[in-house]
Enzyme design. Sequence first.
Site, short mmCIF file in Angstrom:
data_model
loop_
_atom_site.label_atom_id
_atom_site.label_comp_id
_atom_site.label_asym_id
_atom_site.label_seq_id
_atom_site.Cartn_x
_atom_site.Cartn_y
_atom_site.Cartn_z
CB SER A 76 -0.90 0.03 1.25
OG SER A 76 -1.79 -1.06 1.25
CB SER A 101 6.99 2.71 -3.30
OG SER A 101 8.18 2.63 -4.08
CG ASN A 102 6.68 -0.78 -8.49
OD1 ASN A 102 6.86 -1.95 -8.79
ND2 ASN A 102 6.03 0.06 -9.27
CG PHE A 103 6.39 -5.61 -3.91
CD1 PHE A 103 7.21 -6.27 -3.02
CD2 PHE A 103 5.41 -4.76 -3.40
CE1 PHE A 103 7.07 -6.10 -1.66
CE2 PHE A 103 5.25 -4.58 -2.04
CZ PHE A 103 6.09 -5.26 -1.16
CG HIS A 135 -0.01 4.97 -11.68
ND1 HIS A 135 1.05 5.82 -11.45
CD2 HIS A 135 0.44 3.73 -11.37
CE1 HIS A 135 2.09 5.13 -11.00
NE2 HIS A 135 1.73 3.86 -10.94
CG HIS A 136 -4.89 2.21 -12.64
ND1 HIS A 136 -5.64 2.39 -11.50
CD2 HIS A 136 -3.77 1.55 -12.23
CE1 HIS A 136 -5.03 1.86 -10.47
NE2 HIS A 136 -3.88 1.34 -10.88
CE LYS A 139 -0.61 4.81 -7.29
NZ LYS A 139 -0.10 3.69 -6.48
N GLY A 145 3.57 6.16 -4.98
CA GLY A 145 4.67 5.80 -4.11
C GLY A 145 5.95 5.57 -4.89
CB THR A 146 6.60 3.96 -8.16
OG1 THR A 146 6.07 2.70 -7.71
CG2 THR A 146 7.80 3.71 -9.07
#
Length: 237
Positions: A76, A101-103, A135-136, A139, A145-146
Amino acid sequence: MRILLIGYGKMGKTIEQMALAKGHQIAGTIDHTNSETLSNYTAENVDVAIEFTHPEAAFGNITYCLQHNIPVVVGSTGWLDKLENAKQLCADTNGAFFYASNFSVGVNLFFHFNEYIAAKMQAYKEYSVGIREIHHLQKVDKPSGTGITTAEGILPHFPALSGWVADQEMEGKLNIISEREPDVVGTHIVTYSSDVDKIELSHVAHSRTGFAEGALMAAEWLKDKKGVYGMKDMLNL
């Protein structure tokens, strides 16, 4: 491994499919319709939790997991004003907490290269730097976060910039432009501009698969560990 999915939207469902395909068990799924059932889960019936919810719910979910000895992987964003509190709670409970923030592995390589380029570009004062993230429409948080993590990789190398701002030009600040469009998974672009040319570093996600794969990888990696971790630790970057 018994995985509790806290957040059962598109990301949660994608992680579920991948986890089952790898032979893991889904201990349970939590979303806004049954959030009160989180209290049914403890370290007795969960090996690790993966949390992808909303900014207003994230810290409460993290707190519950750490207080009940459940290792938690958190994707999140939009709640980072409480990140230090989460780290302190992890230390106080001798828990296990993994935040990114991004995996996506690709995005984390993007972060790595972004820091390298920023360290080189600081010597060339004719270039200004900016960030754009797309982003979509669903969001919630702006900037992403990224996008914030990208800014945090740049700022230590540009002492003339005292921080970042969202969607505005401000002297002494790094601007992060946020755009929301239909059917965009996630795009991040760092631009260095001068009067004569432009240099760009970008990452464009084609699907959520990379994010889900990275989150599941983090959950597998976090099991049986104690402490606070991130993608740099797991990927040894």
